[in-house]
Design a protein around this motif. Structure first.
Motif, mmCIF file in Angstrom:
data_model
loop_
_atom_site.group_PDB
_atom_site.id
_atom_site.type_symbol
_atom_site.label_atom_id
_atom_site.label_comp_id
_atom_site.label_asym_id
_atom_site.label_seq_id
_atom_site.Cartn_x
_atom_site.Cartn_y
_atom_site.Cartn_z
ATOM 1 N N GLN A 40 10.797 38.502 24.272
ATOM 2 C CA GLN A 40 10.367 37.137 23.966
ATOM 3 C C GLN A 40 9.059 37.146 23.186
ATOM 4 O O GLN A 40 8.298 38.111 23.200
ATOM 5 C CB GLN A 40 10.219 36.344 25.263
ATOM 6 C CG GLN A 40 9.308 37.006 26.296
ATOM 7 C CD GLN A 40 8.082 36.207 26.575
ATOM 8 O OE1 GLN A 40 7.517 35.613 25.679
ATOM 9 N NE2 GLN A 40 7.646 36.208 27.824
ATOM 10 N N ASN A 41 8.826 36.054 22.504
ATOM 11 C CA ASN A 41 7.666 35.924 21.642
ATOM 12 C C ASN A 41 6.551 35.195 22.391
ATOM 13 O O ASN A 41 6.377 34.002 22.248
ATOM 14 C CB ASN A 41 8.073 35.154 20.380
ATOM 15 C CG ASN A 41 7.044 35.279 19.293
ATOM 16 O OD1 ASN A 41 6.297 36.262 19.246
ATOM 17 N ND2 ASN A 41 6.992 34.289 18.415
ATOM 18 N N GLY A 42 5.809 35.921 23.208
ATOM 19 C CA GLY A 42 4.771 35.248 23.966
ATOM 20 C C GLY A 42 3.957 36.241 24.773
ATOM 21 O O GLY A 42 2.844 35.972 25.193
ATOM 22 N N ASP A 43 4.551 37.410 24.986
ATOM 23 C CA ASP A 43 3.909 38.447 25.758
ATOM 24 C C ASP A 43 3.277 39.402 24.752
ATOM 25 O O ASP A 43 3.923 40.303 24.260
ATOM 26 C CB ASP A 43 4.994 39.148 26.594
ATOM 27 C CG ASP A 43 4.415 39.895 27.773
ATOM 28 O OD1 ASP A 43 3.182 39.872 27.941
ATOM 29 O OD2 ASP A 43 5.192 40.505 28.518
ATOM 30 N N PHE A 44 2.021 39.143 24.395
ATOM 31 C CA PHE A 44 1.435 39.890 23.280
ATOM 32 C C PHE A 44 0.544 41.027 23.745
ATOM 33 O O PHE A 44 -0.042 40.948 24.805
ATOM 34 C CB PHE A 44 0.633 38.931 22.380
ATOM 35 C CG PHE A 44 1.525 37.925 21.713
ATOM 36 C CD1 PHE A 44 2.425 38.322 20.737
ATOM 37 C CD2 PHE A 44 1.486 36.587 22.088
ATOM 38 C CE1 PHE A 44 3.258 37.404 20.126
ATOM 39 C CE2 PHE A 44 2.315 35.663 21.480
ATOM 40 C CZ PHE A 44 3.200 36.059 20.497
ATOM 41 N N PRO A 45 0.375 42.105 22.957
ATOM 42 C CA PRO A 45 1.074 42.312 21.684
ATOM 43 C C PRO A 45 2.573 42.530 21.896
ATOM 44 O O PRO A 45 2.977 43.094 22.899
ATOM 45 C CB PRO A 45 0.428 43.579 21.129
ATOM 46 C CG PRO A 45 -0.199 44.261 22.288
ATOM 47 C CD PRO A 45 -0.510 43.233 23.299
ATOM 48 N N ARG A 46 3.334 42.069 20.942
ATOM 49 C CA ARG A 46 4.777 42.226 21.028
ATOM 50 C C ARG A 46 5.139 43.501 20.283
ATOM 51 O O ARG A 46 5.206 43.534 19.060
ATOM 52 C CB ARG A 46 5.461 41.002 20.419
ATOM 53 C CG ARG A 46 6.960 40.996 20.640
ATOM 54 C CD ARG A 46 7.607 39.739 20.106
ATOM 55 N NE ARG A 46 9.057 39.840 20.215
ATOM 56 C CZ ARG A 46 9.840 40.447 19.339
ATOM 57 N NH1 ARG A 46 9.331 40.987 18.256
ATOM 58 N NH2 ARG A 46 11.142 40.512 19.536
#
Ligand SMILES: *[C@@H]1O[C@H](CO)[C@@H](O)[C@H](O)[C@H]1NC(C)=O
Length: 528
Positions: A458-464
């Motif tokens: 998913q795009n939210g747990d950074f860094p991806r």
């Protein structure tokens, strides 16, 4: 409700009075629903940042399978009430039906017995397994936890005659444990069962992971006459070997697996329905009659920008769509939600199924490891995972993601639910920091699977890390597995492990060591 009114109407000639009552009921429950909705709306507005940020995501006030406000604890509902569930799926009010990505899914054999798997419903039935047995001496023993041969050890040679007599009984009734009889013949001691190692309590049904837990009501546990039904809900991506491990671990304990698969990755790209393919080609045939397939065919709005929305929504959809297709559930049945890489140990869940007297919600202390069971991380992962079906709907609005958060105490329905239950409800954990009650195996794939997980993340747990080509390189990933390193270049602290240690991995994997060697034994460890 509408049905109730309709039924009333049909009988109007003969039962005018009944119709009036039904109408009144309709109005009353309408009011009730309205106030509950208003309450939860208020809470959503205040409590949770992600609801605030994307309120358009949450018109999920669709029907829940039960009118929880009218329940009394322990009261069994007639099936009729639940039948409404199938006719009024919350799917009609799915969020953003206008502006989400949607996929049409064609099922391979629309006329076959497995057609439209994602629309079928499941009727829960009582588990007829005789988990307990009455002994002749009046003890009530959990078969698996009771020493069947204890009689022989118990009686000395002096009582040869008695032994012969017992042997006859044993032959006549082979499966019955005899532990308590010797004792009661000798003294006036309590008629108890003789427990095998790992089992405790007068009935030998309490596993060590509960005996050594922080359950505050340990003194008040009683075996149930009829087991609860256990529903285990999971989202699956490509954790297929861990899924085998789960099914083998829990198949005789769990009554229904709700398995949700999406046509989208958590990142928002479309993907094939791998699990469905395996389900249809027979890979999970040994448990297929306990699987209800849940299909998420859309991606939530905002999920691409904020990956946490996509992450949460998977659990919301899984619980809402899944439970709406379950018929015959009772308030005291167990709802258990896990990620695919969290596998509860069978004994703890069996305890929930077979005993009364525990409190809720229930979390599980899981052994933590990375890439396989060989890189064990210190401590445990303690995840809130289970509650009764009553609590799921009365407190959590039927939403499994709310259960996984630790805020039950502030949920709008909680005080009311607690009052009705007649008990003080405290969260407790199966297991402890030194007694594992399950396994959390993170990134436990072959290198290709890890790469796939990176891309799907998913795009939210950074860094991806999936955004960096070099991190997806298979040789780089093999290096990480070899050392237990992380994508940021750090290397964790790992206590030594040995596949022979207790609770190393789910039993099924160890039993098939060669087949699952890649997650049991570090495949890239250097030889010295
Ligand atoms: C089902 O399909 C998978 C993946 O294509 C394959 O590996 C497996 O052997 C098949 N299983 C059966 C029972 O045909």
């Amino acid at each position: 409700m509408a049905r109730l009114c309709l039924q009333g109407r049909m009988k109007i000639r003969r039962h005018k009075l009944f119709f009036c009552c039904a109408l009144a009921l309709c109005v009353l429950s309408q009011l009730h629903c309205y106030s509950v909705n208003a309450l939860s709306f208020l809470w959503r507005g205040k409590g949770n940042p992600s609801y605030n940020a994307h309120p358009e995501m949450w018109p999920l006030q669709g029907p829940v399978p039960f009118d929880t406000g009218l329940w009394e604890p322990g009261e069994y509902r007639e099936e009729k009430g639940n039948a409404e569930v199938g006719e009024d799926p919350w799917g009609k009010e799915q969020p953003d039906s206008g502006n989400v990505n949607r996929m049409t899914v064609t099922f391979p054999d629309p006329k076959g017995p497995r057609r439209e798997l994602h629309k079928q419903s499941f009727h829960l039935r009582d588990d007829p397994t005789p988990f307990f047995v009455h002994t002749k001496s009046g003890a009530y023993c959990f078969r698996e936890g009771t020493e069947m041969t204890s009689l022989k050890d118990h009686l000395g040679q002096k009582v040869q005659a008695a032994r012969e007599g017992q042997r006859k009984i044993l032959q006549a009734n082979q499966e019955e444990p005899k532990s308590a009889q010797g004792k009661s013949a000798w003294g006036k001691r309590l008629v108890k069962c003789m427990c095998r190692p790992g089992w405790h309590g007068p009935h030998c049904g309490i596993p060590t992971m509960v005996q050594h837990s922080n359950l505050p009501t340990k003194g008040h546990l009683t075996p149930r006459k009829v087991p609860r039904r256990v529903i285990n809900a999971i989202n699956i991506n490509h954790e297929f070997d861990l899924l085998h491990a789960r099914f083998h671990e829990l198949a005789d304990t769990v009554d229904l697996f709700l398995v949700c698969e999406s046509t989208f990755t958590a990142y928002g790209n479309s993907k094939p329905l791998h699990f469905l393919r395996l389900l249809l080609n027979g890979t999970y045939d040994y448990v297929h009659n306990k699987i209800l397939y849940v299909l998420l065919d859309h991606f939530p709005k905002g999920g691409q920008q904020n990956g946490w929305i996509a992450d949460d929504y998977l659990r919301t959809f899984l619980s809402r769509d899944g439970m709406s297709r379950v018929q015959g559930a009772r308030p005291d049945d167990v709802f258990l939600i896990n990620d695919a890489d969290e596998i509860p140990a069978r004994e703890g869940i069996l305890f929930l199924k077979l005993y009364d007297g525990w409190t809720e919600p229930v979390s599980i202390h899981m052994r933590k490891s990375l890439y396989g069971f060989f890189w064990r991380q210190p401590g445990t992962l303690d995840v809130l995972s289970a509650c009764t079906v009553a609590m799921l709907f009365a407190v959590y609005n039927g939403d499994g993601i709310s259960l996984r958060r630790r805020e039950y105490f502030s949920m709008p329905g909680f005080q009311n639910y607690q009052r009705k239950s007649g008990h003080i409800l405290v969260q407790w954990s199966i297991g402890s920091s030194i007694h594992y009650a399950g396994w959390h195996c993170s990134w436990c794939f072959r290198p290709e699977g890890i790469s796939q997980k990176l891309i799907s993340a998913q795009n939210g747990d950074f860094p991806r890390w999936g955004d960096y080509v070099e991190k997806r390189d298979l040789n780089y990933i093999k290096g990480l597995i070899r050392t237990g390193g992380w994508f940021d270049g750090s290397v964790g602290e790992y206590p030594p492990t040995n596949p022979k240690e207790p609770m190393y991995s789910p039993k099924y994997l160890l039993k098939n060591f060669q087949l699952y060697r890649y997650i049991l034994d570090n495949p890239y460890a250097l030889f010295w």
